[in-house]
Design a protein around this motif. Structure first.
Motif, PDB file in Angstrom:
ATOM      1  N   GLY A 287     -32.717  71.362 -71.110  1.00 49.10           N
ATOM      2  CA  GLY A 287     -32.878  72.767 -71.474  1.00 49.10           C
ATOM      3  C   GLY A 287     -32.770  73.667 -70.261  1.00 49.10           C
ATOM      4  N   ARG A 288     -33.323  73.210 -69.116  1.00 53.48           N
ATOM      5  CA  ARG A 288     -33.264  74.001 -67.882  1.00 53.48           C
ATOM      6  C   ARG A 288     -31.816  74.140 -67.402  1.00 53.48           C
ATOM      7  N   ILE A 289     -31.029  73.073 -67.533  1.00 54.42           N
ATOM      8  CA  ILE A 289     -29.617  73.118 -67.116  1.00 54.42           C
ATOM      9  C   ILE A 289     -28.835  74.104 -67.985  1.00 54.42           C
ATOM     10  N   ILE A 290     -29.025  74.005 -69.307  1.00 54.08           N
ATOM     11  CA  ILE A 290     -28.317  74.894 -70.226  1.00 54.08           C
ATOM     12  C   ILE A 290     -28.736  76.342 -70.005  1.00 54.08           C
ATOM     13  N   LEU A 291     -30.032  76.563 -69.818  1.00 54.86           N
ATOM     14  CA  LEU A 291     -30.525  77.922 -69.606  1.00 54.86           C
ATOM     15  C   LEU A 291     -29.947  78.525 -68.324  1.00 54.86           C
ATOM     16  N   GLY A 292     -29.850  77.711 -67.279  1.00 55.30           N
ATOM     17  CA  GLY A 292     -29.280  78.214 -66.034  1.00 55.30           C
ATOM     18  C   GLY A 292     -27.854  78.690 -66.216  1.00 55.30           C
ATOM     19  N   MET A 293     -27.093  77.969 -67.018  1.00 55.21           N
ATOM     20  CA  MET A 293     -25.705  78.376 -67.278  1.00 55.21           C
ATOM     21  C   MET A 293     -25.655  79.635 -68.134  1.00 55.21           C
ATOM     22  N   LEU A 294     -26.552  79.724 -69.110  1.00 53.85           N
ATOM     23  CA  LEU A 294     -26.565  80.898 -69.983  1.00 53.85           C
ATOM     24  C   LEU A 294     -26.983  82.156 -69.221  1.00 53.85           C
ATOM     25  N   LYS A 295     -27.808  81.995 -68.224  1.00 56.62           N
ATOM     26  CA  LYS A 295     -28.253  83.148 -67.452  1.00 56.62           C
ATOM     27  C   LYS A 295     -27.244  83.562 -66.381  1.00 56.62           C
ATOM     28  N   ASN A 296     -26.271  82.730 -66.138  1.00 54.42           N
ATOM     29  CA  ASN A 296     -25.229  83.058 -65.162  1.00 54.42           C
ATOM     30  C   ASN A 296     -24.273  84.066 -65.787  1.00 54.42           C
ATOM     31  N   PRO A 297     -24.192  85.290 -65.312  1.00 57.16           N
ATOM     32  CA  PRO A 297     -23.327  86.303 -65.942  1.00 57.16           C
ATOM     33  C   PRO A 297     -21.851  85.932 -65.894  1.00 57.16           C
ATOM     34  N   TYR A 298     -21.479  85.154 -64.891  1.00 58.27           N
ATOM     35  CA  TYR A 298     -20.072  84.768 -64.782  1.00 58.27           C
ATOM     36  C   TYR A 298     -19.668  83.807 -65.905  1.00 58.27           C
ATOM     37  N   THR A 299     -20.624  82.992 -66.370  1.00 56.60           N
ATOM     38  CA  THR A 299     -20.336  82.094 -67.498  1.00 56.60           C
ATOM     39  C   THR A 299     -20.000  82.905 -68.747  1.00 56.60           C
ATOM     40  N   PHE A 300     -20.775  83.944 -69.001  1.00 52.46           N
ATOM     41  CA  PHE A 300     -20.508  84.791 -70.169  1.00 52.46           C
ATOM     42  C   PHE A 300     -19.161  85.497 -70.032  1.00 52.46           C
ATOM     43  N   LEU A 301     -18.813  85.906 -68.831  1.00 51.79           N
ATOM     44  CA  LEU A 301     -17.522  86.565 -68.610  1.00 51.79           C
ATOM     45  C   LEU A 301     -16.365  85.598 -68.878  1.00 51.79           C
ATOM     46  N   PHE A 302     -16.536  84.348 -68.471  1.00 50.77           N
ATOM     47  CA  PHE A 302     -15.506  83.351 -68.778  1.00 50.77           C
ATOM     48  C   PHE A 302     -15.357  83.169 -70.288  1.00 50.77           C
ATOM     49  N   PHE A 303     -16.475  83.150 -70.999  1.00 53.39           N
ATOM     50  CA  PHE A 303     -16.425  83.048 -72.465  1.00 53.39           C
ATOM     51  C   PHE A 303     -15.717  84.269 -73.054  1.00 53.39           C
ATOM     52  N   SER A 304     -15.992  85.449 -72.499  1.00 53.36           N
ATOM     53  CA  SER A 304     -15.367  86.680 -73.001  1.00 53.36           C
ATOM     54  C   SER A 304     -13.854  86.648 -72.817  1.00 53.36           C
ATOM     55  N   PHE A 305     -13.412  86.012 -71.764  1.00 53.36           N
ATOM     56  CA  PHE A 305     -11.974  85.894 -71.520  1.00 53.36           C
ATOM     57  C   PHE A 305     -11.334  84.832 -72.405  1.00 53.36           C
ATOM     58  N   ALA A 306     -11.950  83.654 -72.450  1.00 48.42           N
ATOM     59  CA  ALA A 306     -11.304  82.496 -73.075  1.00 48.42           C
ATOM     60  C   ALA A 306     -11.368  82.499 -74.592  1.00 48.42           C
ATOM     61  N   THR A 307     -12.453  83.015 -75.165  1.00 49.59           N
ATOM     62  CA  THR A 307     -12.625  82.921 -76.617  1.00 49.59           C
ATOM     63  C   THR A 307     -11.503  83.594 -77.400  1.00 49.59           C
ATOM     64  N   PRO A 308     -11.150  84.866 -77.144  1.00 48.14           N
ATOM     65  CA  PRO A 308     -10.046  85.481 -77.899  1.00 48.14           C
ATOM     66  C   PRO A 308      -8.718  84.769 -77.679  1.00 48.14           C
ATOM     67  N   LEU A 309      -8.500  84.277 -76.463  1.00 46.56           N
ATOM     68  CA  LEU A 309      -7.245  83.595 -76.147  1.00 46.56           C
ATOM     69  C   LEU A 309      -7.106  82.309 -76.950  1.00 46.56           C
ATOM     70  N   ILE A 310      -8.155  81.504 -76.961  1.00 45.64           N
ATOM     71  CA  ILE A 310      -8.102  80.228 -77.668  1.00 45.64           C
ATOM     72  C   ILE A 310      -8.027  80.447 -79.180  1.00 45.64           C
ATOM     73  N   ARG A 311      -8.741  81.437 -79.669  1.00 41.95           N
ATOM     74  CA  ARG A 311      -8.693  81.723 -81.107  1.00 41.95           C
ATOM     75  C   ARG A 311      -7.294  82.161 -81.533  1.00 41.95           C
ATOM     76  N   GLU A 312      -6.573  82.847 -80.661  1.00 44.23           N
ATOM     77  CA  GLU A 312      -5.202  83.253 -80.984  1.00 44.23           C
ATOM     78  C   GLU A 312      -4.281  82.035 -81.084  1.00 44.23           C
ATOM     79  N   VAL A 313      -4.447  81.088 -80.165  1.00 48.56           N
ATOM     80  CA  VAL A 313      -3.642  79.857 -80.228  1.00 48.56           C
ATOM     81  C   VAL A 313      -3.964  79.084 -81.502  1.00 48.56           C
ATOM     82  N   GLU A 314      -5.241  79.007 -81.831  1.00 49.18           N
ATOM     83  CA  GLU A 314      -5.639  78.243 -83.015  1.00 49.18           C
ATOM     84  C   GLU A 314      -5.208  78.926 -84.307  1.00 49.18           C
TER      85      GLU A 314
END
Length: 590
Positions: A287-314
């Protein structure tokens, strides 16, 4: 001649067997038939005598063989395409699934049906080729009538030197290889995502896995989400929970999993904050490992970039998996997507754009602006953002290159199918393609040429009083039935050629659905399911799906009634009884 009461009883037993094959374990027919007999006094149900051994024989030795003979008759003299793949089932048995795609004169549709499910122990190109060739011969067909071969990228199937396809070319040099576009797009996304921050892949895997086998964890998350979103306007309200798992064997899940995680980001942060402070040592650690990633703002930014792109391919991938595939239109969609990737990375002269000018997507730019507004005073922000953008840029470049490499080799062939559209064929102007530009030119001959020249001058008003069909398949199916004044088919050669072109496969979606059904049939509790029975069940199921119906639409044929005799038991083996089922539910009753 009116059907006798015995024929009616046989018909009921045949159709009831199909119902059992689609929805139940075969053992359950023992109880269902007794129930129907008990409460069917005075009706045709009173005479049915159907139990598991008889039901198994009807499926294997009556219904499935009859459907196989119908398919063999429908394929006689036809051009066709093959779709082939291999897979290993729960009992670690490797099976080769062979599907055929052809135009059915009776249904007036291009259909994909099961030829055979073949066990293989040696999956070399030579062995697989021999197995496929033997199956074709059993249906009275040869590779000479095979115009297309659909497969994934396995070297044993499509390799240049020692594969199934290389051997097909020795028999039929004009056969077209069509690699599965769905597999190609899935691999393109996989390679592109490897350029992103490793945390993205970790969260996409671990968050759904965290909830997958724990009802308590799901309930805790749902309750917390309801508390956090009491106001009704917060992020996450109305969104689906992040419980959906990604899968390497399913092509359309990764983007949806990422979207669900993004939609529930604040709720996930709150949930894993609680996990970190309670539970076992192992639970708190993960839980501590997952929480650390969720609190990293750069992780959320990567999700913001990749999610629309991958959904378009799918989204494009999903188009190629449709039951009714318009290869020409869908390949144009794929080409258009590739051009959009190019526009995001290069200028009009084809030169790479500066990192600051690359189009990373609307969602990413909005979230990046929010991040910069809140962290403008922090040191090293600019360098971290530049590093993150570089990774996103590398992801775009990798996806662009992967799609380019994996674009169908026969893209020109699929584009050429547009020349067979009704508007193009009936046109009198320069837009009408010359005969030499039509697809599959090796199938053309002088008879087709003459019919192609004359068809624009045909008066269609009488044949299509409601207007000419816009769908090419519907149009050519109707043309194949047109007769002249003396009752002869007017365009037999041209229509058969056009319909043959439309049997080319563009994906392996059908064969993947077959393997999904095999997984459902041959589970851990039914691991003794014999191949003969499994193929029979698949043939029945494929026949129903091809015609868009279910067991309630199935009707026993005259041929099935004729096969329904004591001789059907001669092929019966005790080892095949009840499909080898050992369902625990039914074992408790025995």
């Amino acid at each position: 001649m009116h059907a006798t009461s015995d024929d009616k009883a046989k018909k009921i037993e045949l159709e009831l067997s199909v119902v059992m094959s689609c929805h139940c374990a075969i053992r359950s027919v023992d109880h269902i038939s007794d129930f129907l007999t008990k409460y069917g006094k005075g009706s045709d149900l009173e005479k049915i005598r159907l139990h598991r051994s008889k039901c198994a024989c009807l499926l294997k030795n009556v219904i499935a063989p009859s459907l196989r003979d119908v398919l063999s008759e429908n394929l006689s003299g036809k051009k066709f395409s093959l779709i082939v793949d291999e897979s290993t089932d729960v009992s670690v048995s490797k099976n080769l699934c062979i599907l055929v795609r052809y135009f059915n004169d009776h249904s007036q549709h291009v259909e994909t049906d099961l030829l055979a499910l073949v066990p293989v122990t040696d999956a070399t190109g030579e062995v697989l080729f021999q197995e496929i060739e033997a199956v074709l011969h059993s249906f009275g067909q040869t590779f000479k009538n095979c115009i297309g071969f659909g497969a994934d990228g396995a070297s044993s199937l499509v390799g240049k030197n020692n594969s199934v396809f290389s051997r097909i070319l020795q028999t039929n040099p004009k056969c077209i290889l069509v690699k599965c576009i769905c597999h190609s797009l899935a691999l393109a996304v996989k390679h592109a995502c490897e350029k992103l921050m490793a945390d993205v892949g970790f969260l996409v895997t671990e968050i759904p896995a965290w909830f997958s086998k724990s009802t308590l964890r799901r309930n805790d998350f749902q309750k917390l989400s309801e508390v956090l979103n009491t106001g009704g306007d917060e992020q996450g309200t109305g969104s689906l929970p992040p419980f959906m798992k990604s899968s390497s064997t399913r092509w359309l899940t990764r983007g949806e999993v990422m979207k669900r995680i993004m939609d529930n980001w604040p709720e996930l942060q709150a949930y894993f904050s609680l996990v970190e402070s309670s539970g076992s040592f192992e639970t708190r650690s993960k839980g501590r490992i997952i929480l650390g990633m969720l609190k990293n703002p750069y992780t959320f930014l990567f999700f913001s970039f990749a999610t629309p792109l991958i959904r378009e391919v799918e989204k494009i991938n999903k188009m190629f998996q449709a039951e009714k595939v318009d290869a020409e239109k869908q390949c144009k969609e794929l080409m258009a997507f590739h051009r959009t990737l190019r526009d995001r990375l290069f200028d009009q002269k084809g030169q790479p754009l500066a990192l600051s000018n690359v189009d990373f997507g609307h969602d990413f730019e909005i979230e990046l602006k929010k991040f910069l507004d809140h962290s403008s005073q922090q040191a090293n922000v600019k360098s971290e953002v530049a590093s993150m953008k570089q990774r996103c840029h590398d992801c775009l470049v990798e996806l662009f290159n992967q799609v380019k490499v994996r674009l169908p080799d026969n893209i020109k062939l699929f584009n050429g199918l547009s020349f067979l559209s009704p508007n193009m064929v009936m046109s009198h102007d320069v837009h009408r393609a010359p005969l030499k530009h039509l697809p599959l030119s090796h199938l053309l001959n002088s008879e087709i040429e003459q019919e192609y020249r004359s068809i624009p001058y045909h008066d269609w008003s009488a044949d299509f009083p409601l207007g000419t069909p816009k769908d090419a398949l519907e149009f050519w199916a109707a043309v194949a039935l047109l007769k002249n004044s003396v009752g002869e088919i007017k365009y037999p050669n041209l229509s058969h050629y056009a319909l043959a072109c439309m049997t080319l496969p563009v994906s392996n979606a059908h064969v993947e659905r077959v393997f999904s059904y095999v997984t459902w049939l041959k589970s851990k509790t039914r691991n003794r399911l014999q191949l003969v029975m499994m193929e029979a069940l698949l043939r029945i199921r494929m026949n129903l799906l091809t015609r868009g119906g279910c067991c309630k639409e199935f009707e026993a044929s005259v041929d099935m009634l004729n096969r329904f005799s004591s001789s059907m038991y001669h092929k019966y083996s005790q080892s095949d009884d009840e499909m080898g089922e050992i369902d625990a539910i039914f074992d408790f009753q025995d």
